[in-house]
Design an enzyme around this catalytic site. Structure first.
Site, PDB file in Angstrom:
ATOM      1  CE  LYS A 154     -32.805 -18.424 -41.943  1.00  0.00           C
ATOM      2  NZ  LYS A 154     -31.788 -19.346 -41.396  1.00  0.00           N
ATOM      3  CD  GLU A 205     -27.613 -27.340 -42.575  1.00  0.00           C
ATOM      4  OE1 GLU A 205     -28.203 -27.101 -41.512  1.00  0.00           O
ATOM      5  OE2 GLU A 205     -27.643 -26.571 -43.558  1.00  0.00           O
ATOM      6  CB  SER A 223     -23.198 -18.556 -46.267  1.00  0.00           C
ATOM      7  OG  SER A 223     -24.253 -17.948 -46.977  1.00  0.00           O
ATOM      8  N   GLY A 372     -31.042 -21.429 -52.323  1.00  0.00           N
ATOM      9  CA  GLY A 372     -31.837 -20.545 -51.482  1.00  0.00           C
ATOM     10  C   GLY A 372     -30.967 -19.718 -50.563  1.00  0.00           C
ATOM     11  CE  LYS A 391     -26.302 -20.521 -49.626  1.00  0.00           C
ATOM     12  NZ  LYS A 391     -27.471 -20.267 -48.760  1.00  0.00           N
TER      13      LYS A 391
END
Length: 403
Positions: A154, A205, A223, A372, A391
């Site tokens: 990732k 977060e 998400s 991001g 976002k």
């Protein structure tokens, strides 16, 4: 910070007197605001500034304890216990902006009663989140190729968006708009060093909070965009909860946090990391989230844990060293404090630190926004571009209500 004017504070900036090595008193300035869903911290001025030879957990924690101890012994009767506030960059080996403020106050956060939506007013001549970012798309494609070649599992890639309002922004109104739209977010407004502007955002977060030795964390990864149609919104949430790609992305984060926190507890049953994530809703997105709790070993500071955890795979990738190399080679900008941390700590080791997300750097009427997305096997440039557009809308919607 010298010579700046806070547009939303008619009383001006608080001046603190500090001492240079040659003994001369020098005025220094700072402004810090962080509001959790329950309580808001406002701080002004600089009593002490944290400067250390090495920006790592043990060094920062030791220096912070010494600094706060010195500030506590020098405080006047009736003054609150000193705290350390500020922001830590994405790269934790680079200097953080951490100060003991001259003045601080806490207040409860009023419950938000309505939501705000909209676009950035007057931004028609500027890039919009739906406009194609060819550089970001190409970076995602190259990252997927590296992942498919087995070099990483990732990597989180980001892009920027520059917009300009017709007049200097009222940051108090901007913070209020973000709070109304995202009542469960961590809303922050921090004056950055060197005249860089104000780091402003509404992060969903929490990296870590510590109260009396009990730690809470709520990592998010994976998400999907919200829908105005209730049935479609519920269906989207359930698809996310069953998505193999998103569950795999989320597991990278929770597995990494579990391994780090094992080093800060005495017994295995002092740490609780659920094996199945839950759904977390924001105004624009559904997220997969996992509530983590731990009872820390006595003497552990929130700063010890912060530096051990940061950056998590949620903002960097996995393995971390490969992901950071890919970020450095594929992102055409310096993240600075984006995907870093914003928060506070006290002498007893308590504190609260959120990840710097859904944010921008405000300089008068100009704003540079950041967003991001986590890239894993199966990711596509189109999907990750769309995710970053959603976002970016968090701050753009708030800007549209105040510009």
């Amino acid at each position: 910070m010298n010579g700046f004017t806070v547009l939303d504070d008619p009383t001006g900036t608080v001046t603190a007197r500090t001492t240079n090595p040659d003994g001369a008193a020098t005025p220094r300035y700072a402004e810090f605001r962080l509001a959790s869903p329950e309580v808001a911290l406002d701080a002004h001025g600089v009593r002490e500034r944290l400067d250390v030879p090495s920006w790592d957990g043990p060094t920062v924690t030791a220096a912070a304890r010494e600094l706060l101890g010195r500030a506590a012994s020098a405080r006047w009767a009736g003054e609150p216990a000193p705290i350390l506030v500020g922001t830590i960059p994405f790269d934790p080996s680079r200097p953080a902006h951490l100060v003991v403020p001259a003045h601080q106050s806490w207040r409860p956060v009023a419950a938000a009663s309505r939501r705000r939506t909209g676009d950035v007013a007057g931004a028609a001549t500027h890039d919009l989140p739906g406009r194609d970012d060819a550089v970001f798309r190409a970076a995602v494609g190259r990252a997927v190729s590296r992942i498919e070649a087995g070099e990483a599992e990732k990597v989180v890639l980001a892009r920027t968006l520059d917009v300009s309002a017709p007049a200097p922004l009222d940051r108090a109104a901007l913070r209020a708009a973000m709070r109304e739209a995202n009542p469960d977010a961590y809303v922050f407004d921090v004056a950055l060093p060197g005249g860089q502007g104000h780091l402003v955002g509404a992060s969903p977060e929490l990296l870590v909070s510590v109260r009396d030795g009990v730690l809470h964390s709520h990592p998010l990864a994976g998400s999907a965009p919200r829908s105005a149609d209730p049935e479609e919104d519920r269906a989207t949430a359930q698809r996310l909860l069953a998505s193999e790609k998103d569950l795999r992305e989320h597991a990278f984060v929770t597995d990494a946090i579990r391994e780090v926190l094992r080093g800060f507890v005495e017994h295995d049953d002092d740490l609780d990391v659920p094996t199945t994530p839950e759904l977390v809703a924001t105004s624009h997105l559904w997220h997969l989230g996992t509530p983590v709790t731990a009872r820390l070993r006595p003497g552990t500071s929130v700063l010890d844990v912060v530096y051990a955890l940061h950056p998590t795979p949620a903002v960097c990738g996995h393995p971390q060293d490969v992901a950071r190399e890919l970020i450095g080679s594929l992102e055409p900008f310096d993240r600075g404090f984006y995907t870093g941390l914003v928060g506070w700590a006290d002498q007893a080791g308590n504190g609260e630190w959120a990840i710097v997300l859904r944010c921008g750097v405000v300089r008068g009427a100009d704003v540079r926004l950041f967003a991001g997305a986590g890239v894993v096997a199966g990711s596509t440039p189109e999907a990750e571009h769309a995710e970053t557009a959603v976002k970016l809308s968090t701050l753009l919607s708030a800007l549209g209500g105040v510009a």
